[in-house]
Write a protein that holds these residues in place. Structure first.
Motif, PDB file in Angstrom:
ATOM      1  N   GLY A   1      76.687  23.281  25.238  1.00 57.15           N
ATOM      2  CA  GLY A   1      77.196  23.061  23.884  1.00 57.15           C
ATOM      3  C   GLY A   1      76.355  22.048  23.129  1.00 57.15           C
ATOM      4  N   ALA A   2      75.973  20.964  23.805  1.00 55.60           N
ATOM      5  CA  ALA A   2      75.152  19.940  23.165  1.00 55.60           C
ATOM      6  C   ALA A   2      73.779  20.502  22.798  1.00 55.60           C
ATOM      7  CB  ALA A   2      75.000  18.741  24.100  1.00 55.60           C
ATOM      8  N   ILE A   3      73.179  21.260  23.715  1.00 55.31           N
ATOM      9  CA  ILE A   3      71.868  21.843  23.434  1.00 55.31           C
ATOM     10  C   ILE A   3      71.953  22.826  22.277  1.00 55.31           C
ATOM     11  CG2 ILE A   3      70.089  23.382  24.371  1.00 55.31           C
ATOM     12  CD1 ILE A   3      70.590  22.028  27.107  1.00 55.31           C
ATOM     13  N   GLN A   4      72.996  23.670  22.280  1.00 52.35           N
ATOM     14  CA  GLN A   4      73.123  24.657  21.208  1.00 52.35           C
ATOM     15  C   GLN A   4      73.326  23.987  19.856  1.00 52.35           C
ATOM     16  OE1 GLN A   4      74.332  28.312  22.092  1.00 52.35           O
ATOM     17  NE2 GLN A   4      74.103  28.967  19.974  1.00 52.35           N
ATOM     18  N   ARG A   5      74.154  22.939  19.813  1.00 50.83           N
ATOM     19  CA  ARG A   5      74.368  22.236  18.549  1.00 50.83           C
ATOM     20  C   ARG A   5      73.082  21.577  18.069  1.00 50.83           C
ATOM     21  NH1 ARG A   5      78.163  24.690  19.210  1.00 50.83           N
ATOM     22  NH2 ARG A   5      76.839  25.964  17.863  1.00 50.83           N
ATOM     23  N   ALA A   6      72.328  20.994  19.016  1.00 47.92           N
ATOM     24  CA  ALA A   6      71.066  20.358  18.639  1.00 47.92           C
ATOM     25  C   ALA A   6      70.074  21.395  18.121  1.00 47.92           C
ATOM     26  CB  ALA A   6      70.477  19.612  19.839  1.00 47.92           C
ATOM     27  N   VAL A   7      70.025  22.555  18.769  1.00 47.06           N
ATOM     28  CA  VAL A   7      69.117  23.610  18.310  1.00 47.06           C
ATOM     29  C   VAL A   7      69.564  24.140  16.956  1.00 47.06           C
ATOM     30  CG1 VAL A   7      68.250  25.929  18.801  1.00 47.06           C
ATOM     31  CG2 VAL A   7      68.361  24.232  20.629  1.00 47.06           C
TER      32      VAL A   7
ATOM     33  N   TRP B   1      71.043  22.465  14.618  1.00 50.00           N
ATOM     34  CA  TRP B   1      70.606  21.447  13.665  1.00 50.00           C
ATOM     35  C   TRP B   1      69.104  21.538  13.427  1.00 50.00           C
ATOM     36  CZ3 TRP B   1      67.238  17.579  15.459  1.00 50.00           C
ATOM     37  CH2 TRP B   1      66.882  16.621  14.498  1.00 50.00           C
ATOM     38  N   TRP B   2      68.346  21.666  14.522  1.00 58.34           N
ATOM     39  CA  TRP B   2      66.898  21.694  14.394  1.00 58.34           C
ATOM     40  C   TRP B   2      66.412  22.927  13.651  1.00 58.34           C
ATOM     41  CZ3 TRP B   2      63.016  24.950  16.232  1.00 58.34           C
ATOM     42  CH2 TRP B   2      61.715  24.454  16.108  1.00 58.34           C
ATOM     43  N   MET B   3      67.051  24.068  13.887  1.00 61.22           N
ATOM     44  CA  MET B   3      66.637  25.298  13.214  1.00 61.22           C
ATOM     45  C   MET B   3      66.802  25.182  11.700  1.00 61.22           C
ATOM     46  SD  MET B   3      65.518  27.611  15.438  1.00 61.22           S
ATOM     47  CE  MET B   3      65.814  29.264  14.813  1.00 61.22           C
ATOM     48  N   THR B   4      67.724  24.340  11.254  1.00 58.90           N
ATOM     49  CA  THR B   4      67.925  24.128   9.814  1.00 58.90           C
ATOM     50  C   THR B   4      66.995  23.053   9.276  1.00 58.90           C
ATOM     51  OG1 THR B   4      70.248  24.771   9.997  1.00 58.90           O
ATOM     52  CG2 THR B   4      69.612  23.499   8.052  1.00 58.90           C
ATOM     53  N   GLU B   5      66.885  21.939  10.009  1.00 61.51           N
ATOM     54  CA  GLU B   5      66.152  20.778   9.512  1.00 61.51           C
ATOM     55  C   GLU B   5      64.651  20.834   9.818  1.00 61.51           C
ATOM     56  OE1 GLU B   5      67.525  18.480   7.661  1.00 61.51           O
ATOM     57  OE2 GLU B   5      69.529  19.363   7.832  1.00 61.51           O
ATOM     58  N   ARG B   6      64.280  21.298  11.019  1.00 59.76           N
ATOM     59  CA  ARG B   6      62.883  21.317  11.468  1.00 59.76           C
ATOM     60  C   ARG B   6      62.221  19.951  11.228  1.00 59.76           C
ATOM     61  NH1 ARG B   6      60.728  26.332  13.814  1.00 59.76           N
ATOM     62  NH2 ARG B   6      62.343  27.869  13.397  1.00 59.76           N
ATOM     63  N   SER B   7      62.941  18.892  11.578  1.00 61.42           N
ATOM     64  CA  SER B   7      62.487  17.539  11.273  1.00 61.42           C
ATOM     65  C   SER B   7      61.557  16.956  12.329  1.00 61.42           C
ATOM     66  CB  SER B   7      63.694  16.619  11.094  1.00 61.42           C
ATOM     67  OG  SER B   7      64.496  16.608  12.257  1.00 61.42           O
ATOM     68  N   MET B   8      61.275  17.707  13.380  1.00 59.42           N
ATOM     69  CA  MET B   8      60.350  17.244  14.416  1.00 59.42           C
ATOM     70  C   MET B   8      59.684  18.448  15.048  1.00 59.42           C
ATOM     71  SD  MET B   8      62.924  16.223  17.582  1.00 59.42           S
ATOM     72  CE  MET B   8      63.879  15.100  16.571  1.00 59.42           C
ATOM     73  N   PRO B   9      58.536  18.245  15.687  1.00 60.73           N
ATOM     74  CA  PRO B   9      57.885  19.366  16.378  1.00 60.73           C
ATOM     75  C   PRO B   9      58.776  19.917  17.487  1.00 60.73           C
ATOM     76  CG  PRO B   9      56.384  17.506  16.139  1.00 60.73           C
ATOM     77  CD  PRO B   9      57.742  17.010  15.748  1.00 60.73           C
ATOM     78  N   VAL B  10      58.603  21.186  17.790  1.00 57.26           N
ATOM     79  CA  VAL B  10      59.436  21.815  18.800  1.00 57.26           C
ATOM     80  C   VAL B  10      59.252  21.157  20.157  1.00 57.26           C
ATOM     81  CG1 VAL B  10      57.727  23.600  19.361  1.00 57.26           C
ATOM     82  CG2 VAL B  10      60.153  24.042  19.770  1.00 57.26           C
ATOM     83  N   GLY B  11      58.053  20.670  20.457  1.00 60.79           N
ATOM     84  CA  GLY B  11      57.822  19.990  21.731  1.00 60.79           C
ATOM     85  C   GLY B  11      58.639  18.718  21.867  1.00 60.79           C
ATOM     86  N   ASP B  12      58.790  17.978  20.754  1.00 58.59           N
ATOM     87  CA  ASP B  12      59.613  16.769  20.777  1.00 58.59           C
ATOM     88  C   ASP B  12      61.069  17.123  21.053  1.00 58.59           C
ATOM     89  OD1 ASP B  12      57.261  15.568  20.106  1.00 58.59           O
ATOM     90  OD2 ASP B  12      57.948  14.715  18.209  1.00 58.59           O
ATOM     91  N   LEU B  13      61.550  18.195  20.408  1.00 55.15           N
ATOM     92  CA  LEU B  13      62.928  18.628  20.638  1.00 55.15           C
ATOM     93  C   LEU B  13      63.149  18.957  22.108  1.00 55.15           C
ATOM     94  CD1 LEU B  13      65.733  19.539  19.534  1.00 55.15           C
ATOM     95  CD2 LEU B  13      64.724  21.813  19.236  1.00 55.15           C
ATOM     96  N   ILE B  14      62.219  19.672  22.701  1.00 51.68           N
ATOM     97  CA  ILE B  14      62.335  20.035  24.113  1.00 51.68           C
ATOM     98  C   ILE B  14      62.356  18.785  24.982  1.00 51.68           C
ATOM     99  CG2 ILE B  14      61.130  21.160  26.027  1.00 51.68           C
ATOM    100  CD1 ILE B  14      60.099  23.208  23.893  1.00 51.68           C
ATOM    101  N   ASP B  15      61.506  17.813  24.677  1.00 50.72           N
ATOM    102  CA  ASP B  15      61.481  16.568  25.447  1.00 50.72           C
ATOM    103  C   ASP B  15      62.812  15.826  25.354  1.00 50.72           C
ATOM    104  OD1 ASP B  15      58.907  16.944  26.340  1.00 50.72           O
ATOM    105  OD2 ASP B  15      57.985  15.683  24.801  1.00 50.72           O
TER     106      ASP B  15
END
Length: 281
Positions: free
Chosen positions: A200-206, A208-222
């Motif tokens: 649930g936490a990962i899905q919510r974070a993704v 958010w990220w899919m809308t904002e794209r505020s960091m590189p995808v590699g940072d999100l994965i880290d």
């Protein structure tokens, strides 16, 4: 690695297979919406049901193509026109757009996510690398398909597609946790709670990220790996025991440049007891 102990990859592949079985079960339940469960089975009916299942898959694949070409907000009329059928045909096999979205989510897992997981899981990785790999595969799969992700896996909080996509990944993680923890004779009572919380936490974070794209995808994965692995290590440190954790919760590290425990934190409460992980039984 001890003899007869499955490798992390072997355990992960078992979990992927279990998740695929959940996917097939979900699709079977979806197909029942276009059948009459009270009808008696016969050869002709079975052939017709097989035809309908195949046709439903064809229409779902056509919908995926339409969403990729026309965007996540595509309507049923546009989907039908792109596929080359009438909207009536779509409604013959899908009760509504939400039903079509759920079928699309299931198809996405079957044709994209689960094959990528199977291909990238190898026998020469440790548990940490495996954890990061699973997260990386999931994040990059949805990042590569923003329109499809929005159409099939997100939407309103009550979206059936969202709930079922989370259920599939949580099932994979639950099976993997139970397999690995059972090898350590650890308490697996909380496996479903931990899996659903992390997914649930990962899905919510993704989301958010899919809308904002505020960091590189590699940072999100880290960052997601940092959260997930820290949770797994903390659970393993008390062998999955809720009682041991509650009796002696791990301390927060002291802030850099200070010689005192974090005020009001568990470090001040348990400093006299020594290392809580060592003392937990």
């Amino acid at each position: 690695m001890t003899p007869n102990r499955p490798s992390p990859a072997a355990a992960a592949r078992t979990a992927v297979t279990a998740a695929a079985n959940v996917t097939r079960g979900l699709e079977h339940a979806l197909r029942s919406t276009v059948t009459d469960p009270t009808a008696k089975p016969d050869g002709r009916r079975r052939r017709w049901e097989k035809h309908k299942a195949n046709r439903r898959t064809e229409l779902t694949d056509g919908t995926i193509d339409a969403v990729r070409a026309l965007g996540a907000d595509v309507g049923m009329d546009e989907i039908a026109a792109h596929i080359g059928v009438s909207k009536t045909v779509l409604y013959r096999y899908f009760t509504d757009k939400n039903d079509l979205a759920v079928a699309t989510a299931v198809r996405f897992f079957e044709t994209t996510l689960l094959p990528r997981l199977t291909e990238t899981i190898t026998d020469d990785v440790d548990e940490y690398t495996l954890t990061r790999t699973v997260i990386e595969v999931y994040v990059t799969a949805v990042a590569d398909e923003p329109n499809l992700y929005k159409f099939a896996l997100t939407g309103a909080p009550s979206s059936v597609a969202t709930a079922d996509s989370e259920k599939l990944v949580a099932q994979l993680m639950t099976d993997l946790l139970v397999l690995r923890m059972s090898e350590r004779d650890a308490d697996t009572s909380g496996a479903e709670v931990w899996s659903n919380a992390l997914v649930g936490a990962i899905q919510r974070a993704v989301d958010w990220w899919m809308t904002e794209r505020s960091m590189p995808v590699g940072d999100l994965i880290d960052y997601l790996t940092m959260l997930s692995w820290s949770s797994i290590v903390g659970i393993a440190a008390v062998n999955g025991s809720r009682q041991a954790f509650v009796a002696a919760p791990p301390t927060l590290p002291e802030p850099a440049g200070t010689d005192h425990p974090v005020p009001g934190g568990p470090a001040s409460d348990h400093a006299a007891a020594g290392d809580p992980i060592e003392n937990a039984t």
